[in-house]
Design a protein around this motif. Structure first.
Motif, PDB file in Angstrom:
ATOM      1  N   ARG A 109      46.669 -17.012 -35.278  1.00  0.00           N
ATOM      2  CA  ARG A 109      47.575 -18.776 -35.244  1.00  0.00           C
ATOM      3  C   ARG A 109      47.697 -18.847 -36.256  1.00  0.00           C
ATOM      4  NH1 ARG A 109      43.621 -23.576 -34.018  1.00  0.00           N
ATOM      5  NH2 ARG A 109      44.687 -25.059 -34.798  1.00  0.00           N
ATOM      6  N   HIS A 142      57.872 -24.364 -29.546  1.00  0.00           N
ATOM      7  CA  HIS A 142      58.087 -24.799 -27.681  1.00  0.00           C
ATOM      8  C   HIS A 142      57.365 -23.413 -26.953  1.00  0.00           C
ATOM      9  CE1 HIS A 142      59.300 -25.312 -24.055  1.00  0.00           C
ATOM     10  NE2 HIS A 142      58.676 -27.276 -24.228  1.00  0.00           N
ATOM     11  N   LEU A 196      56.032 -21.447 -28.307  1.00  0.00           N
ATOM     12  CA  LEU A 196      54.320 -20.889 -28.030  1.00  0.00           C
ATOM     13  C   LEU A 196      53.148 -21.871 -27.387  1.00  0.00           C
ATOM     14  CD1 LEU A 196      52.355 -19.011 -29.780  1.00  0.00           C
ATOM     15  CD2 LEU A 196      53.015 -19.984 -31.928  1.00  0.00           C
ATOM     16  N   LEU A 197      53.992 -22.953 -27.589  1.00  0.00           N
ATOM     17  CA  LEU A 197      53.249 -24.297 -27.193  1.00  0.00           C
ATOM     18  C   LEU A 197      52.950 -23.911 -25.373  1.00  0.00           C
ATOM     19  CD1 LEU A 197      52.000 -26.821 -27.034  1.00  0.00           C
ATOM     20  CD2 LEU A 197      54.042 -27.891 -26.811  1.00  0.00           C
ATOM     21  N   GLU A 198      53.680 -23.967 -25.337  1.00  0.00           N
ATOM     22  CA  GLU A 198      53.940 -22.942 -23.722  1.00  0.00           C
ATOM     23  C   GLU A 198      52.452 -22.362 -23.283  1.00  0.00           C
ATOM     24  OE1 GLU A 198      57.636 -23.372 -20.491  1.00  0.00           O
ATOM     25  OE2 GLU A 198      57.599 -21.858 -21.949  1.00  0.00           O
ATOM     26  N   THR A 224      50.596 -21.731 -24.761  1.00  0.00           N
ATOM     27  CA  THR A 224      49.192 -21.811 -25.477  1.00  0.00           C
ATOM     28  C   THR A 224      48.659 -22.321 -24.145  1.00  0.00           C
ATOM     29  OG1 THR A 224      49.391 -21.507 -28.097  1.00  0.00           O
ATOM     30  CG2 THR A 224      47.901 -23.132 -27.505  1.00  0.00           C
ATOM     31  N   LEU A 225      48.671 -23.695 -23.915  1.00  0.00           N
ATOM     32  CA  LEU A 225      48.621 -23.841 -23.200  1.00  0.00           C
ATOM     33  C   LEU A 225      48.225 -23.458 -21.260  1.00  0.00           C
ATOM     34  CD1 LEU A 225      51.130 -27.318 -23.059  1.00  0.00           C
ATOM     35  CD2 LEU A 225      48.516 -27.653 -23.463  1.00  0.00           C
ATOM     36  N   ASP A 226      49.005 -22.676 -21.064  1.00  0.00           N
ATOM     37  CA  ASP A 226      49.031 -21.379 -20.406  1.00  0.00           C
ATOM     38  C   ASP A 226      47.299 -20.730 -20.222  1.00  0.00           C
ATOM     39  OD1 ASP A 226      50.755 -22.117 -18.917  1.00  0.00           O
ATOM     40  OD2 ASP A 226      51.907 -20.484 -19.469  1.00  0.00           O
ATOM     41  N   GLU A 227      47.434 -20.402 -21.317  1.00  0.00           N
ATOM     42  CA  GLU A 227      45.734 -20.058 -22.073  1.00  0.00           C
ATOM     43  C   GLU A 227      44.783 -20.942 -22.010  1.00  0.00           C
ATOM     44  OE1 GLU A 227      45.169 -16.461 -25.706  1.00  0.00           O
ATOM     45  OE2 GLU A 227      47.061 -18.051 -25.868  1.00  0.00           O
ATOM     46  N   LEU A 228      45.261 -22.185 -22.105  1.00  0.00           N
ATOM     47  CA  LEU A 228      43.670 -23.098 -22.338  1.00  0.00           C
ATOM     48  C   LEU A 228      43.806 -22.841 -20.521  1.00  0.00           C
ATOM     49  CD1 LEU A 228      41.946 -25.097 -23.602  1.00  0.00           C
ATOM     50  CD2 LEU A 228      43.966 -26.760 -23.159  1.00  0.00           C
ATOM     51  N   ASP A 229      44.624 -23.088 -19.708  1.00  0.00           N
ATOM     52  CA  ASP A 229      44.422 -23.267 -18.696  1.00  0.00           C
ATOM     53  C   ASP A 229      43.819 -22.153 -18.183  1.00  0.00           C
ATOM     54  OD1 ASP A 229      45.217 -25.814 -18.094  1.00  0.00           O
ATOM     55  OD2 ASP A 229      47.159 -24.876 -16.514  1.00  0.00           O
ATOM     56  N   ARG A 233      49.589 -32.781 -19.428  1.00  0.00           N
ATOM     57  CA  ARG A 233      50.447 -31.488 -19.922  1.00  0.00           C
ATOM     58  C   ARG A 233      51.475 -32.028 -19.765  1.00  0.00           C
ATOM     59  NH1 ARG A 233      49.741 -24.729 -19.142  1.00  0.00           N
ATOM     60  NH2 ARG A 233      51.649 -24.483 -19.365  1.00  0.00           N
ATOM     61  N   ARG A 266      54.230 -29.902 -16.874  1.00  0.00           N
ATOM     62  CA  ARG A 266      53.717 -29.654 -15.569  1.00  0.00           C
ATOM     63  C   ARG A 266      53.925 -31.076 -14.442  1.00  0.00           C
ATOM     64  NH1 ARG A 266      48.949 -25.227 -15.526  1.00  0.00           N
ATOM     65  NH2 ARG A 266      50.263 -24.138 -15.631  1.00  0.00           N
ATOM     66  N   TYR A 273      42.275 -30.647 -13.452  1.00  0.00           N
ATOM     67  CA  TYR A 273      41.208 -30.922 -13.425  1.00  0.00           C
ATOM     68  C   TYR A 273      41.228 -33.097 -13.259  1.00  0.00           C
ATOM     69  CZ  TYR A 273      42.153 -27.029 -16.417  1.00  0.00           C
ATOM     70  OH  TYR A 273      42.558 -25.427 -16.425  1.00  0.00           O
ATOM     71  N   ALA A 300      55.673 -31.868 -30.945  1.00  0.00           N
ATOM     72  CA  ALA A 300      54.923 -30.932 -30.528  1.00  0.00           C
ATOM     73  C   ALA A 300      54.641 -29.970 -31.662  1.00  0.00           C
ATOM     74  CB  ALA A 300      57.097 -30.680 -30.123  1.00  0.00           C
ATOM     75  N   LEU A 312      50.836 -29.109 -30.816  1.00  0.00           N
ATOM     76  CA  LEU A 312      50.259 -27.347 -30.651  1.00  0.00           C
ATOM     77  C   LEU A 312      49.690 -27.115 -30.986  1.00  0.00           C
ATOM     78  CD1 LEU A 312      50.696 -24.255 -30.162  1.00  0.00           C
ATOM     79  CD2 LEU A 312      52.304 -24.162 -32.579  1.00  0.00           C
ATOM     80  N   THR A 344      46.520 -28.509 -29.109  1.00  0.00           N
ATOM     81  CA  THR A 344      45.772 -26.792 -28.230  1.00  0.00           C
ATOM     82  C   THR A 344      45.603 -26.022 -28.726  1.00  0.00           C
ATOM     83  OG1 THR A 344      47.674 -28.282 -26.971  1.00  0.00           O
ATOM     84  CG2 THR A 344      47.614 -26.168 -26.151  1.00  0.00           C
ATOM     85  N   LEU A 345      45.550 -25.225 -29.981  1.00  0.00           N
ATOM     86  CA  LEU A 345      45.016 -24.306 -30.473  1.00  0.00           C
ATOM     87  C   LEU A 345      43.616 -25.339 -31.121  1.00  0.00           C
ATOM     88  CD1 LEU A 345      48.172 -23.076 -32.844  1.00  0.00           C
ATOM     89  CD2 LEU A 345      46.672 -21.762 -31.020  1.00  0.00           C
ATOM     90  N   LEU A 350      41.965 -24.893 -27.359  1.00  0.00           N
ATOM     91  CA  LEU A 350      41.415 -23.701 -27.238  1.00  0.00           C
ATOM     92  C   LEU A 350      40.308 -22.830 -27.797  1.00  0.00           C
ATOM     93  CD1 LEU A 350      42.600 -21.397 -25.228  1.00  0.00           C
ATOM     94  CD2 LEU A 350      44.347 -20.522 -26.612  1.00  0.00           C
ATOM     95  N   ALA A 410      37.164 -24.108 -26.164  1.00  0.00           N
ATOM     96  CA  ALA A 410      36.821 -23.695 -24.833  1.00  0.00           C
ATOM     97  C   ALA A 410      36.660 -21.873 -25.327  1.00  0.00           C
ATOM     98  CB  ALA A 410      38.193 -23.140 -23.619  1.00  0.00           C
ATOM     99  N   ARG A 411      37.210 -21.381 -25.996  1.00  0.00           N
ATOM    100  CA  ARG A 411      36.166 -19.928 -26.119  1.00  0.00           C
ATOM    101  C   ARG A 411      34.815 -20.253 -26.848  1.00  0.00           C
ATOM    102  NH1 ARG A 411      42.187 -18.045 -28.099  1.00  0.00           N
ATOM    103  NH2 ARG A 411      42.916 -16.542 -25.532  1.00  0.00           N
TER     104      ARG A 411
END
Lengths: 264, 264
Positions: free
Chosen positions: A109, A147, A149-151, A153-158, B109, B112, B117, B146, B150, B153-154, B157, B160-161
């Motif tokens: 991170r 950019h 990495l943001l993408e 990270t958002l996928d991982e959050l989902d 997001r 997307r 949700y 941006a 990020l 979002t981190l 994440l 969430a974990r």
DNA sequence: CGGGGGGTTGATCTCCTTCAATCAACGTGG
DNA sequence: CCACGTTGATTGAAGGAGATCAACCCCCCG
């Protein structure tokens, strides 16, 4: 045992004795198998050249711990090949997997020094690493990297949130079916298999790892896999090789509303 | 009921009849209570001015659904005041909360179209919204936004974990204690309370919402809260107002290793 | 006053954990 | 090459944590 050692200390010592010989290789970014999916996916050739200068490869054996939770992270990087897990452990030994790292996934991170989780190689793993500081500097100057990495990270959050539904609300059988469908889907997207007809893939996890993923015991995992086999939802060859004759049926067992974008 | 209506349709109709009068206000960004924590936190004055041009406020009543899962998202934005939840629902009605949105948290997001949700206002909520397209354009041109997104979002994440460990491995009692400690910690960080001595705060969730958060039934939530009260870990005034005489004790009950950066 | 939302508590049931035995595959050293 | 230990997996029996079903309370509001 019984000499005042903690579980962690024992695990560490064991692994330290086993390996600790990380090999090194070099490779062109242009040939890289994860070139188009990793954190560098959006980079132009000149940006790639600068990344190339600060990158280095490291290999890890199956079972080896790549990063210890709480330790200082001296690098970040991408999984090039192999599979690793992100796990969290309570003092009494209960563990929960919180991430499954596949080729192209990012580890570390930016902006934080300590690692929050154990990262463990499930199979042999090759990583493309960057020392943390230079990478952070480069990220500041290269929007393409930030950019991407943001993408990611958002996928991982989902993914984490989907996983939360599995952990919080699904039955053991649904959990197993969910895991299998996730693996099948991912496998299909990597290897471009025919979406129609039977799906065939390997489960890259032990029963125990599956249990840690799903918040179950390994016995329950074993029982539910046997049950799915008995009911014809899957067939097994060996312990790891799975065939799914009817993917829609598997999704139904997972409690997902049909499809999920797979049958298109 | 019993006329072929889905649960979702009934819920929608109910809420639609109740409210659907979102009021509008305007406010200077410089006076904004979440100025230093939201997605705009890193912006310079000129960037802020451009954001100001495309922003607008919307209010939602407690209970109102802000975004329906699956619907097209026409805006993104920040929670200015109030509390909202992110929830996922299975066809049979089982629901799992996957996010708790507090002032300064970001909704939507970029990149997307469909919402993944349901977003539901738990209390009355005011949001600072941006139409999605202009915001995405601006994000492309404004690294400060941006970068901040990020970072946020981190953090989400990570949260969430942590939550996954709670859902997958903790007992009902530990889950309740974990939730209370999270609320207490957040409340303390917002309101700058003395870290020493008893903590006092309101739980902004019904028993049912707590159950959806923790993957339990509301009955179990109620029982475990009673048990924690009986054992002196907490005291209650009314149903929502909690006093924690000994925070370390609560953390212990949560199964967390002591501290967590709170007692500094 | 009735009714509904939110909450508590009790009784029972069940799904999953826990504890334990057993098995197959594999490697290793005598 | 075989006995032995190890690791991963399966299966059984017993027990328990939490779900389910249900009654009831409190308080507010129309």
């Amino acid at each position: 045992m019984g000499q005042g050692w903690t579980l962690t200390q024992i695990k560490r010592a064991k692994i330290y004795m086993l390996n600790e010989h990380s090999s090194s290789v070099t490779q062109e970014c242009s040939d890289c198998p994860i070139r188009h999916r990793a954190v560098c996916a959006r980079c132009e050739v000149d940006e790639l050249e600068r990344l190339e200068e600060i990158k280095y490869y490291r290999s890890f054996q199956a079972g080896q711990t790549i990063v210890w939770s709480g330790d200082k992270m001296e690098f970040v990087g991408s999984v090039v090949s192999g599979i690793a897990t992100l796990t969290q452990t309570m003092e009494d030994g209960r563990t929960q997997m919180v991430g499954l790292l596949l080729p192209s996934d990012f580890v570390g991170r930016p902006g934080r020094d300590g690692a929050a989780y154990d990262v463990v190689a499930t199979t042999d793993v090759v990583m493309c690493c960057f020392r943390k500081r230079p990478f952070e500097d480069m990220m500041g100057r290269t929007p393409h990297i930030a950019h991407r990495l943001l993408e990611m990270t958002l996928d991982e959050l989902d993914a984490a949130r989907e996983w939360m539904l599995v952990l919080g609300r699904k039955t053991a059988r649904e959990k197993i079916a969910s895991l299998l469908s996730i693996i099948a889907r991912r496998d299909a997207s990597l290897n471009l298999r025919p979406a129609r007809g039977a799906l065939v893939f390997d489960v890259p996890l032990t029963r125990e790892a599956m249990a840690d993923y799903l918040g179950l015991t390994l016995e329950t995992v074993s029982r539910q896999i046997s049950a799915l086999k008995r009911d014809g939802v899957i067939t097994l060859e060996g312990k790891r090789h799975v065939t799914v004759p009817d993917f829609a049926r598997l999704l139904e067992e997972a409690g997902d509303d049909t499809d999920g974008g797979m049958l298109s």
